[in-house]
Scaffold this motif. Structure first.
Motif: not given
Length: 275
Positions: A154-158, A185-189, A195-199
């Protein structure tokens, strides 16, 4: 107009009147209303600034008081070498904390003034998580907290630097509220929209009354650590929002805290969040 300018009354538009003078009167009503709203906004900003300065002064005064006491104890001639070393370490710890506080306040000031510059590059979420978690790996190991990640390509522009600052504050918050032997826990989708990052952690979670205020500056919930200042999460939200993203928090289904970051493609203004 004179009475309105001096605050004795407010002009009210008369919608049923026609003619050029009526149009002029209507425009003057709009102008005075806008000026009144701007004056109210300035008063609110002045009150907020006064409150913020009081909070900042308090936050700086606490470590300064501690440092003065430590220096006084170090100046005494009847302390042994072991006690002197312990006091020197405490002084160094307080100085580091004060330095961190000043750096965070300067970053907040940059974001407030609009002078912070953000890069627009392709950022790998895996690299972002690695960079954000690296300074916290030793404290987590000492506390017996496991860091679990589920991240692909996963990636994003920033901006990698600013984003790692934001994510690092979130991970640090989870670490401070997770007991020994717990996990983070750190998950990405990734979807075509964001682009989502969950902590998440397995700590005590948030009190319901604290959730609406988690991202307010200097807010400290009832479960906050004694050393908490209450600006880390506020900085994280400002950084993420400045890049067109969103940051939310809630209690997880099985307990603990859960933070969700969403980065949207640049130019998708309909999904951008205000700071």
């Amino acid at each position: 107009i004179d009475r309105a300018l001096h605050g004795s009354e407010r002009l009210i538009s008369e919608g049923n009147v026609e003619g050029e003078l009526a149009i002029l009167y209507s425009e003057i009503c709009k102008l005075t209303l806008r000026l009144s709203e701007q004056a109210d906004a300035l008063r609110s900003e002045k009150l907020w600034l006064s409150s913020a300065m009081a909070d900042i002064s308090h936050q700086l005064r606490t470590p300064l008081t501690s440092m003065n006491l430590t220096v006084s104890m170090l100046s005494a001639g009847d302390i042994d070498a072991e006690k002197r070393i312990a006091l020197a370490r405490e002084l160094k710890r307080t100085l580091s904390r004060m330095e961190w506080l000043i750096e965070v306040l300067l970053k907040l000031a940059k974001l407030d003034s609009g002078t912070a510059r953000f890069e627009s590059i392709r950022v790998s979420v895996a690299e972002l998580v690695e960079r954000s978690a690296e300074p916290l790996l030793v404290p987590m190991e000492l506390k017996g907290i496991a860091l679990e990640t589920k991240i692909g390509d996963e990636s994003f522009v920033g901006d990698l630097g600013w984003s790692s600052e934001a994510l690092g504050n979130i991970i640090k918050n989870c670490m401070e509220h997770t007991d020994a032997g717990g996990f983070i826990r750190i998950k990405a989708s990734q979807t075509p929209i964001f682009t989502e990052i969950t902590v998440s952690d397995d700590g005590k979670g948030f009190l319901p009354e604290d959730i609406p205020h988690l991202f307010e500056r200097f807010y400290k919930g009832r479960n906050s650590a004694p050393s908490s200042i209450g600006i880390g999460l506020a900085l994280s939200r400002m950084v993420i929002a400045s890049q067109g993203g969103t940051l939310t928090a809630k209690n997880g289904r099985n307990g603990g805290a859960e933070f969700t970051i969403k980065f949207y493609p640049l130019g998708n203004t309909s999904t951008r969040a205000d700071i």
